[in-house]
Design a protein around this motif. Structure first.
Motif, PDB file in Angstrom:
ATOM      1  N   ASN A 139      -5.324   2.570  -6.028  1.00  0.00           N
ATOM      2  CA  ASN A 139      -4.892   2.973  -4.693  1.00  0.00           C
ATOM      3  C   ASN A 139      -4.505   4.455  -4.682  1.00  0.00           C
ATOM      4  OD1 ASN A 139      -3.787   3.322  -2.166  1.00  0.00           O
ATOM      5  ND2 ASN A 139      -2.501   1.505  -2.238  1.00  0.00           N
ATOM      6  N   SER A 179      -8.891   0.386  -0.886  1.00  0.00           N
ATOM      7  CA  SER A 179      -8.338   1.051   0.296  1.00  0.00           C
ATOM      8  C   SER A 179      -8.992   0.589   1.590  1.00  0.00           C
ATOM      9  CB  SER A 179      -8.505   2.570   0.160  1.00  0.00           C
ATOM     10  OG  SER A 179      -7.860   3.049  -0.997  1.00  0.00           O
ATOM     11  N   THR A 199       1.137   7.908  -5.449  1.00  0.00           N
ATOM     12  CA  THR A 199       1.071   9.273  -5.971  1.00  0.00           C
ATOM     13  C   THR A 199       2.072   9.526  -7.085  1.00  0.00           C
ATOM     14  OG1 THR A 199       2.572  10.015  -4.218  1.00  0.00           O
ATOM     15  CG2 THR A 199       0.200  10.198  -3.802  1.00  0.00           C
ATOM     16  N   ARG A 230      -3.012   6.089  -2.491  1.00  0.00           N
ATOM     17  CA  ARG A 230      -1.728   6.345  -1.837  1.00  0.00           C
ATOM     18  C   ARG A 230      -0.566   6.325  -2.823  1.00  0.00           C
ATOM     19  NH1 ARG A 230      -1.885   2.592   3.655  1.00  0.00           N
ATOM     20  NH2 ARG A 230      -3.810   3.444   4.541  1.00  0.00           N
ATOM     21  N   ASP A 282       0.809  -1.213   0.000  1.00  0.00           N
ATOM     22  CA  ASP A 282       0.000   0.000   0.000  1.00  0.00           C
ATOM     23  C   ASP A 282       0.846   1.269   0.000  1.00  0.00           C
ATOM     24  OD1 ASP A 282      -2.497  -1.223  -0.045  1.00  0.00           O
ATOM     25  OD2 ASP A 282      -2.537  -1.479   2.132  1.00  0.00           O
ATOM     26  N   ASP A 283       2.053   1.168   0.474  1.00  0.00           N
ATOM     27  CA  ASP A 283       2.942   2.335   0.543  1.00  0.00           C
ATOM     28  C   ASP A 283       4.243   2.015  -0.186  1.00  0.00           C
ATOM     29  OD1 ASP A 283       1.367   4.148   2.337  1.00  0.00           O
ATOM     30  OD2 ASP A 283       1.573   2.437   3.681  1.00  0.00           O
ATOM     31  N   ARG A 328      -4.003  -2.026  -6.624  1.00  0.00           N
ATOM     32  CA  ARG A 328      -3.257  -0.865  -6.116  1.00  0.00           C
ATOM     33  C   ARG A 328      -2.785   0.023  -7.273  1.00  0.00           C
ATOM     34  NH1 ARG A 328      -0.603  -5.083  -2.918  1.00  0.00           N
ATOM     35  NH2 ARG A 328      -1.558  -5.147  -0.833  1.00  0.00           N
TER      36      ARG A 328
END
Length: 220
Positions: free
Chosen positions: A121, A180, A125, A123, A38-39, A117
Motif C-alpha cells: 500500500n 490500492s 509512508t 499510502r 488504508d490510512d 497493505r
C-alpha cells in the motif's frame, strides 16, 4: 555459590516461552495497527501495547523501540511468504512454476488484507516500511534470478540480475495497484495476467536477447 538461580516457571510455562508468547502478541498487534486500514495512524508503543494487552515493560524486553517492531513485523511477513512461495514453486512442474509462485503471493495478499497493505500500500509512508520494502525487493529479485537460472538454464550474470529486478519491480507495482484498487481485476484474473507476462518474459526469449552493449555517445 557463584551460580545464577534458575528462573522458575510461572503457571507451568517457562520464562523463555512467556517471552516468545508476548513477542508474538506484539508482532500480531503491530501487523493489525500497520495494515488494518488504508490510512493507518502513526504507530506508538502505547497503541501496540494496548492492542496486544501487554504493558510497556514487556514491550521493551523484546524490542528496543517501535521502529524495531515495525522491522520485525515486516520481516516475519516476508519470511512467511518467501518460504511458502519457494515451496509452491518447488512442488510445481517446470511449466507451472511461474503460476505457482504468483498464485501463492497473490493469495497471501488476498487472504489477509493487512499483509497486502503492509507490503504494497503506497499510502503507508512509515520510513522503516519504505526501507524494508526496498530491501525485500532485492531479496525477491535474488529469488527470481535463482529460479530463472535453474528453471531455464540461464547464466547467472548481470544481465539476468537486471532482468530479475525488472520482473520483481513490475510484479510489485501491479500488485500495489491492485491492493490500492487502481486495478480492478479479480484474484484469478490477476494471477492469470501476471503469469502470462512472466511466461512471455522468461525462458528462451530472455536468454536469446543477450546482454545489452552500451552504444557510444553521439557526436555533437
Amino acid at each position: 555459590m557463584g551460580t545464577m538461580a534458575k528462573i522458575r516457571p510461572y503457571g507451568g510455562v517457562q520464562a523463555r516461552d512467556r517471552i516468545a508468547e508476548r513477542r508474538g502478541r506484539l508482532l500480531d498487534a503491530g501487523l493489525e495497527l500497520l495494515g488494518g486500514s488504508d490510512d493507518a495512524a502513526d504507530l506508538t508503543v502505547r497503541a501496540v501495547c494496548a492492542e496486544a494487552g501487554i504493558t510497556a515493560r514487556y514491550f521493551y524486553e523484546s524490542f528496543a523501540d517501535k521502529d524495531a517492531l515495525v522491522a520485525a513485523v515486516f520481516d516475519r511477513v516476508v519470511a512467511d511468504i518467501a518460504a511458502t512461495t519457494q515451496a509452491a514453486v518447488a512442488a510445481a512442474p517446470p511449466e507451472e512454476q511461474n503460476r505457482a509462485g504468483i498464485a501463492n503471493l497473490v493469495r497471501a495478499v488476498a487472504e489477509d488484507a493487512r499483509v497486502g497493505r503492509l507490503l504494497f500500500n503506497p499510502r503507508l509512508t512509515n520510513a522503516v516500511l519504505a526501507r524494508k520494502r526496498a530491501e525485500a525487493g532485492g531479496v525477491f529479485a535474488v529469488l527470481s534470478g535463482e529460479h530463472a537460472t535453474n528453471a531455464y538454464a540461464l547464466p547467472d550474470d548481470e544481465w539476468m540480475k537486471s532482468a530479475a529486478h525488472f520482473i520483481v519491480g513490475g510484479v510489485a507495482q501491479t500488485i500495489s495497484a491492485w491492493v490500492s484498487r487502481d486495478v480492478t481485476l479479480s484474484e484469478s484474473q490477476l494471477i492469470a495476467h501476471l503469469t502470462r507476462m512472466l511466461d512471455a518474459l522468461a525462458g528462451p526469449r530472455l536468454a536469446s536477447q543477450g546482454p545489452v552493449t552500451a552504444s557510444p555517445p553521439a557526436e555533437i
